[in-house]
Scaffold this active site. Structure first.
Site, PDB file in Angstrom:
ATOM      1  N   GLY A 118      20.971  16.870  67.462  1.00  0.00           N
ATOM      2  CA  GLY A 118      20.350  17.139  66.207  1.00  0.00           C
ATOM      3  C   GLY A 118      20.468  15.903  64.694  1.00  0.00           C
ATOM      4  N   GLU A 120      24.603  11.004  59.325  1.00  0.00           N
ATOM      5  CA  GLU A 120      25.212  10.297  58.818  1.00  0.00           C
ATOM      6  C   GLU A 120      25.997   9.648  60.043  1.00  0.00           C
ATOM      7  OE1 GLU A 120      28.510  11.912  56.491  1.00  0.00           O
ATOM      8  OE2 GLU A 120      26.489  13.502  55.087  1.00  0.00           O
ATOM      9  N   GLU A 125      15.964  15.804  68.275  1.00  0.00           N
ATOM     10  CA  GLU A 125      15.917  16.994  67.230  1.00  0.00           C
ATOM     11  C   GLU A 125      14.660  17.845  67.667  1.00  0.00           C
ATOM     12  OE1 GLU A 125      15.893  19.561  64.259  1.00  0.00           O
ATOM     13  OE2 GLU A 125      17.260  18.378  64.396  1.00  0.00           O
ATOM     14  N   HIS A 129      21.747   1.443  30.169  1.00  0.00           N
ATOM     15  CA  HIS A 129      21.170   0.564  30.321  1.00  0.00           C
ATOM     16  C   HIS A 129      21.879  -0.717  30.710  1.00  0.00           C
ATOM     17  CE1 HIS A 129      17.752  -1.958  31.557  1.00  0.00           C
ATOM     18  NE2 HIS A 129      18.437  -2.898  31.282  1.00  0.00           N
TER      19      HIS A 129
END
Length: 457
Positions: free
Chosen positions: A176, A183, A199, A440
């Site tokens: 998968g 992750e 996959e 910034h």
């Protein structure tokens, strides 16, 4: 004789405890039923423990890059037992916190056991029968185990059991190539495992645009994760070195030998053992409880929240389900499921933050589009951190100036996406952002610039 409550909540996942808090604060009596672990998926096998492991993997990866930052170290090794112990503390602390909160909540009675409907108003927990005026189902979901040939003949891991590993896999094969699988692929590679992702589709995370998918594949492959796509015939067999996973890809070896196999092929709702037929609650073909825009099921006094209703598979959507239910029942505020904008993140490093439509969906809508992009190599904050992989992409309706969607794949992307999301909820044009002054140096400061550089697409 059954004991009666104003409300019964089945499941102590993300939505249930918070709803119990609102209902009891409003003076209602509540029965909350939990059959296993307080806190649900997020606390026990999802967000909290996995992100604790992601954090460990990030620290280890950064240490290995120490020389780039002027840090002199020896070889970096991984103490997997300590990684898992850290993860365990995070989830146990969170679990005990939810349990303690519920058990100390005034007017809330906690039942521990398996809930099953006996009628539209009655629920049995063990030998106890209770009834309620309103019933809220928050039973979550679990890993789906596809019927691959040989899957029942080999040991395999799911996103739940992988949390309890005591040894680091030598070679983790992950079936998968979507959010959960990727992750785990990156974190275990950083821990030192060899990792192969298999996959079936022609690219990773097919829900995303091809440019996002390709960039994520590039990130993972640069770290040594093996990617096998177009796996037409996934199958399993025992092997002397672990498990043989058949691939049958158009190129590459026909099978991969792994010490461990992780099935990361989606999830299914925990609705098949609740006795919903006795309550008259309808489900769809996948087992999701069918709900309307206010999360009412086919039985008006029975609601479904979280993963079991198929209207979102995230902690934040489950919590929003609670907010919708509470707003309608207690606040006279007609909030709806369709009010929310799709948003989520993929927690590889760097993370992907997503809001609204993908480019593919926006084009299918037939709208006239303007698109803005900026590689992270041109984001000062990313350059300073030495984390320049990824890009920012924003989508705008050229006629209405409405923001349609955004993808931020890059350092801080999961946080920076929120400023875009807030403007989308406010239903303001993209020029609201272009005229904003951001701090910034941050990743967010480039968002006005990206919107300012829109081009017809």
């Amino acid at each position: 004789m059954s004991k009666h409550f104003d409300a019964i909540i089945i499941g102590a996942g993300q939505a249930g405890p918070s709803l119990a808090g609102r209902l009891t604060a409003a003076g209602k009596t509540v029965a909350l039923i939990e059959r296993k672990l307080f806190g649900g998926t997020c606390v026990n096998t999802g967000c909290m423990p996995t992100k604790a492991m992601v954090a460990s993997a990030y620290a280890i990866h950064t240490a290995r890059r120490g020389a780039e930052y002027g840090m002199v170290t020896g070889a970096v090794s991984v103490d997997f037992a300590r990684v898992m112990a850290r993860k365990e503390k995070v989830r146990l602390d969170a679990r005990s916190g939810v349990e303690s909160w519920l058990k100390s909540m005034k007017n809330c009675t906690v039942f521990e056991g398996h809930a099953r409907f006996e009628s539209p108003t009655e629920v049995r927990v063990g030998d106890q029968l209770i009834s309620g005026d309103e019933i809220f189902i928050n039973t979550g979901g679990r890993a789906a185990v596809p019927d691959f040939p040989g899957v029942d003949e080999v040991p395999y891991l799911t996103n739940t059991s992988v949390m309890d590993l005591s040894e680091l896999p030598e070679h983790l094969v992950i079936i998968g190539g979507s959010y959960i699988g990727l992750e785990f692929a990156q974190m275990f590679r950083r821990f030192g495992s060899e990792v192969t992702v298999i996959e079936k589709a022609q690219r990773l995370i097919g829900r995303e645009d091809p440019d996002v998918s390709d960039a994520i594949r590039d990130i993972l492959e640069k770290e040594g994760v093996h990617i096998r796509l177009s796996a037409e015939c996934i199958r399993f067999a025992r092997h002397k070195d672990g498990v043989a996973a058949g691939v049958d890809c158009t190129s590459g070896a026909p099978e991969v030998i792994g010490s461990h196999v992780l099935l990361a092929t989606g999830r299914r709702p925990n609705t098949d053992d609740l006795g919903l037929d006795k309550a008259g609650v309808k489900t769809d073909a996948r087992g999701n409880i069918e709900v309307d825009d206010f999360l009412r099921s086919s039985v008006p006094h029975i609601f479904a929240m979280g993963d079991c209703n198929g209207r979102g598979a995230f902690t934040h959507t489950a919590y929003n389900d609670f907010e919708i239910v509470a707003a309608n029942l207690l606040d006279n505020d007609p909030r709806r499921v369709t009010d929310r904008i799709p948003t989520y993140a993929l927690y590889i490093d760097p993370p992907l933050g997503r809001a609204g439509m993908t480019e593919s969906d926006a084009r299918k809508s037939g709208r006239k589009l303007m698109i803005g992009t900026r590689p992270m190599t041109r984001v000062g904050r990313a350059v300073e951190k030495g984390e320049t992989q990824g890009f920012i992409k924003v989508l705008v309706d050229a006629d209405t100036e409405e923001i349609l969607g955004a993808s931020i794949l890059g350092t801080g992307g999961d946080e920076a996406i929120q400023s875009i999301l807030d403007v989308m909820y406010a239903k303001r044009p993209y020029t609201t952002i272009t005229r904003a002054v951001h701090i910034h140096p941050t990743v967010s400061e480039l968002i006005p610039t990206v919107f300012g550089d829109l081009s017809p697409a």
